[in-house]
Design an enzyme around this catalytic site. Sequence first.
Site, PDB file in Angstrom:
ATOM      1  N   ARG A 104       0.843  -1.192   0.000  1.00  0.00           N
ATOM      2  CA  ARG A 104       0.000   0.000   0.000  1.00  0.00           C
ATOM      3  C   ARG A 104       0.881   1.246   0.000  1.00  0.00           C
ATOM      4  NH1 ARG A 104       0.440   2.053   4.989  1.00  0.00           N
ATOM      5  NH2 ARG A 104       0.875   0.631   6.726  1.00  0.00           N
ATOM      6  N   HIS A 158      -3.066 -18.694   4.278  1.00  0.00           N
ATOM      7  CA  HIS A 158      -4.023 -19.147   5.296  1.00  0.00           C
ATOM      8  C   HIS A 158      -5.408 -19.072   4.670  1.00  0.00           C
ATOM      9  CE1 HIS A 158      -6.088 -19.795   9.019  1.00  0.00           C
ATOM     10  NE2 HIS A 158      -6.394 -18.538   9.251  1.00  0.00           N
ATOM     11  N   ASP A 167      -6.141 -24.604  12.192  1.00  0.00           N
ATOM     12  CA  ASP A 167      -5.246 -23.509  12.559  1.00  0.00           C
ATOM     13  C   ASP A 167      -5.889 -22.608  13.614  1.00  0.00           C
ATOM     14  OD1 ASP A 167      -2.676 -21.924  11.716  1.00  0.00           O
ATOM     15  OD2 ASP A 167      -4.279 -20.431  11.717  1.00  0.00           O
TER      16      ASP A 167
END
Length: 338
Positions: free
Chosen positions: A49, A109, A192
């Site tokens: 960003r 993930h 997880d």
Amino acid sequence: MAIDVFYDDDADLSIIQGRKVAIIGYGSQGHAHAQNLRESGVEVVIGLREGSKSRAKAEEAGFTVKTNAEAAEWADVIMLLAPDTSQAKIFAEDIEPNLNDGDALFFGHGLNIHFKLIEPADNIIIGMVAPKGPGHLVRRQFVDGKGVPCLIAVEQDPKNNGRDLALSYAAAIGGARAGVIPTTFEAETVTDLFGEQAVLCGGTEELIKTGFEVLVEAGYEPEMAYFECLHEMKLIVDLMFEGGIANMNYSVSDTAEFGGYLSGPRVIDADTKKRMKDILTDIQDGTFTKRLVANVEGGNKELEELRASYNDHQIEKTGAKLRDLMSWVKVDARAETA
């Protein structure tokens, strides 16, 4: 049930070498993925960003740095390694408008895909490559000619080449040197989150704090309680990490082993297991994720309040004082983040 494990001989490195990869984020995992990919002959740019503090580090490492949108437009494989809570916004604003037919969107993930916070078009490959170790270890093992085991998963595969692409990517970051294990987004996400909440972070933290409180409330010095309930935890976990629970029990004294067998089930009993199952249900049905999203939309107010209350605990003040006596602790911490 036996699991499949893939190694370098099973992977075609030329697949990822023929792609242009954008790594979105240059934190712990991002820097390791980017450097390992580059050294495996893959063309890589970094997406960040505007105003990101990581830009200087990425440029110093010799990478071309673009905005997230520019990187997504340039690449045909995008690995989104920004924090979970930032990913949906980055996808909607910067990535989705720049996706083309056959592009691949990879994750480290599965949360945002599994719980449908991010929903790419049907013509986009959705995959995951998740090293089972922190970024500094992924990088260090690669440099040493070794690797960290990786999980891979493919949620959407419009051209039936997603698994080969994910395996190629995993090999390029060193994962196939150690072993690549196929899984699903659902399995990775749920296990997880459960591990973090019930055992590794939430469960362990509360166990340590409660043990500390019991000793202090019984009149024992906070310093003694800290040593016995927190400081020595690393010694025990290292033994389990190296050889399993049996290795830990073999390595400690007979007194510690016998006492552990007797008292452990009194601490973690059937009621505890039931509550752990309730936590698992909250994860599986999306209850936790809804609360996580609400926290983000509320400006992280709940997280900041919880963090402040935990950071103010007596164990933190006691630990800060005692760690000043341990020169090796600071040396080890620096080595882990180098």
